[in-house]
Write a protein that holds these residues in place. Structure first.
Motif, PDB file in Angstrom:
ATOM      1  N   ARG A  41      -2.666   6.111  -6.516  1.00  0.00           N
ATOM      2  CA  ARG A  41      -1.453   5.309  -6.736  1.00  0.00           C
ATOM      3  C   ARG A  41      -1.216   5.004  -8.217  1.00  0.00           C
ATOM      4  O   ARG A  41      -0.121   4.615  -8.608  1.00  0.00           O
ATOM      5  CB  ARG A  41      -1.533   4.022  -5.921  1.00  0.00           C
ATOM      6  CG  ARG A  41      -1.393   4.254  -4.432  1.00  0.00           C
ATOM      7  CD  ARG A  41      -1.269   2.963  -3.677  1.00  0.00           C
ATOM      8  NE  ARG A  41      -2.479   2.158  -3.707  1.00  0.00           N
ATOM      9  CZ  ARG A  41      -3.434   2.182  -2.779  1.00  0.00           C
ATOM     10  NH1 ARG A  41      -3.307   2.978  -1.740  1.00  0.00           N
ATOM     11  NH2 ARG A  41      -4.492   1.419  -2.881  1.00  0.00           N
ATOM     12  N   LEU A  42      -2.239   5.180  -9.037  1.00  0.00           N
ATOM     13  CA  LEU A  42      -2.074   4.940 -10.467  1.00  0.00           C
ATOM     14  C   LEU A  42      -1.133   5.947 -11.117  1.00  0.00           C
ATOM     15  O   LEU A  42      -0.570   5.679 -12.174  1.00  0.00           O
ATOM     16  CB  LEU A  42      -3.435   4.980 -11.174  1.00  0.00           C
ATOM     17  CG  LEU A  42      -4.383   3.834 -10.879  1.00  0.00           C
ATOM     18  CD1 LEU A  42      -5.686   4.043 -11.639  1.00  0.00           C
ATOM     19  CD2 LEU A  42      -3.777   2.500 -11.226  1.00  0.00           C
ATOM     20  N   VAL A  43      -0.962   7.097 -10.490  1.00  0.00           N
ATOM     21  CA  VAL A  43      -0.056   8.118 -11.025  1.00  0.00           C
ATOM     22  C   VAL A  43       1.359   7.549 -11.143  1.00  0.00           C
ATOM     23  O   VAL A  43       2.067   7.805 -12.119  1.00  0.00           O
ATOM     24  CB  VAL A  43      -0.086   9.379 -10.134  1.00  0.00           C
ATOM     25  CG1 VAL A  43       0.951  10.386 -10.579  1.00  0.00           C
ATOM     26  CG2 VAL A  43      -1.472   9.990 -10.132  1.00  0.00           C
ATOM     27  N   TRP A  44       1.762   6.746 -10.161  1.00  0.00           N
ATOM     28  CA  TRP A  44       3.091   6.122 -10.204  1.00  0.00           C
ATOM     29  C   TRP A  44       3.190   5.135 -11.360  1.00  0.00           C
ATOM     30  O   TRP A  44       4.208   5.095 -12.065  1.00  0.00           O
ATOM     31  CB  TRP A  44       3.403   5.430  -8.883  1.00  0.00           C
ATOM     32  CG  TRP A  44       3.638   6.405  -7.786  1.00  0.00           C
ATOM     33  CD1 TRP A  44       2.751   6.773  -6.813  1.00  0.00           C
ATOM     34  CD2 TRP A  44       4.820   7.164  -7.566  1.00  0.00           C
ATOM     35  NE1 TRP A  44       3.313   7.718  -6.000  1.00  0.00           N
ATOM     36  CE2 TRP A  44       4.592   7.976  -6.441  1.00  0.00           C
ATOM     37  CE3 TRP A  44       6.047   7.240  -8.205  1.00  0.00           C
ATOM     38  CZ2 TRP A  44       5.541   8.846  -5.940  1.00  0.00           C
ATOM     39  CZ3 TRP A  44       6.996   8.110  -7.710  1.00  0.00           C
ATOM     40  CH2 TRP A  44       6.741   8.893  -6.590  1.00  0.00           C
ATOM     41  N   LEU A  45       2.150   4.339 -11.571  1.00  0.00           N
ATOM     42  CA  LEU A  45       2.166   3.387 -12.685  1.00  0.00           C
ATOM     43  C   LEU A  45       2.205   4.106 -14.033  1.00  0.00           C
ATOM     44  O   LEU A  45       2.920   3.683 -14.944  1.00  0.00           O
ATOM     45  CB  LEU A  45       0.940   2.479 -12.621  1.00  0.00           C
ATOM     46  CG  LEU A  45       0.981   1.372 -11.593  1.00  0.00           C
ATOM     47  CD1 LEU A  45      -0.342   0.626 -11.566  1.00  0.00           C
ATOM     48  CD2 LEU A  45       2.116   0.417 -11.878  1.00  0.00           C
ATOM     49  N   VAL A  46       1.451   5.180 -14.141  1.00  0.00           N
ATOM     50  CA  VAL A  46       1.463   5.961 -15.386  1.00  0.00           C
ATOM     51  C   VAL A  46       2.852   6.551 -15.616  1.00  0.00           C
ATOM     52  O   VAL A  46       3.384   6.501 -16.731  1.00  0.00           O
ATOM     53  CB  VAL A  46       0.382   7.067 -15.341  1.00  0.00           C
ATOM     54  CG1 VAL A  46       0.555   8.042 -16.486  1.00  0.00           C
ATOM     55  CG2 VAL A  46      -1.004   6.452 -15.364  1.00  0.00           C
ATOM     56  N   GLY A  47       3.459   7.089 -14.577  1.00  0.00           N
ATOM     57  CA  GLY A  47       4.808   7.660 -14.706  1.00  0.00           C
ATOM     58  C   GLY A  47       5.845   6.624 -15.113  1.00  0.00           C
ATOM     59  O   GLY A  47       6.675   6.874 -15.997  1.00  0.00           O
TER      60      GLY A  47
END
Length: 91
Positions: free
Chosen positions: A62-68
């Motif tokens: 789910r961190l991929v969304w925060l990074v994006g």
């Protein structure tokens, strides 16, 4: 029960944010934009330093969304700063 990596991730981010807040305020450069950029850099560093070697837990995916989202906001800040620097009438 949080895993050791998750706990390292949270503690690392909190330490980075508090350190960034302290350093920026001591230097007299505290602004929301600058704090966001420094925090994003720290977030990305902590994400990479606490990455597991074999299995990726669900919370890390789910961190991929925060990074994006963070990179999109960073791009907006950069474009806005560039438009402030350019003389009127260029665009």
């Amino acid at each position: 029960m949080p895993t050791r990596r998750r706990q390292q991730f949270v503690v690392g981010n909190l330490a980075w944010w508090l350190g960034a807040l302290l350093v920026l305020s001591v230097l007299g450069s505290l602004s929301l934009e600058l704090f966001f950029v420094v925090s994003l850099i720290g977030f990305l560093v902590v994400v990479e330093l606490t990455a597991p070697f074999t299995v990726t837990p669900a919370w890390r995916r789910r961190l991929v969304w925060l990074v994006g989202i963070g990179l999109a906001v960073f791009g907006y800040i950069v474009v806005r700063r560039i438009l402030e620097i350019l003389p009127p009438g260029v665009i």
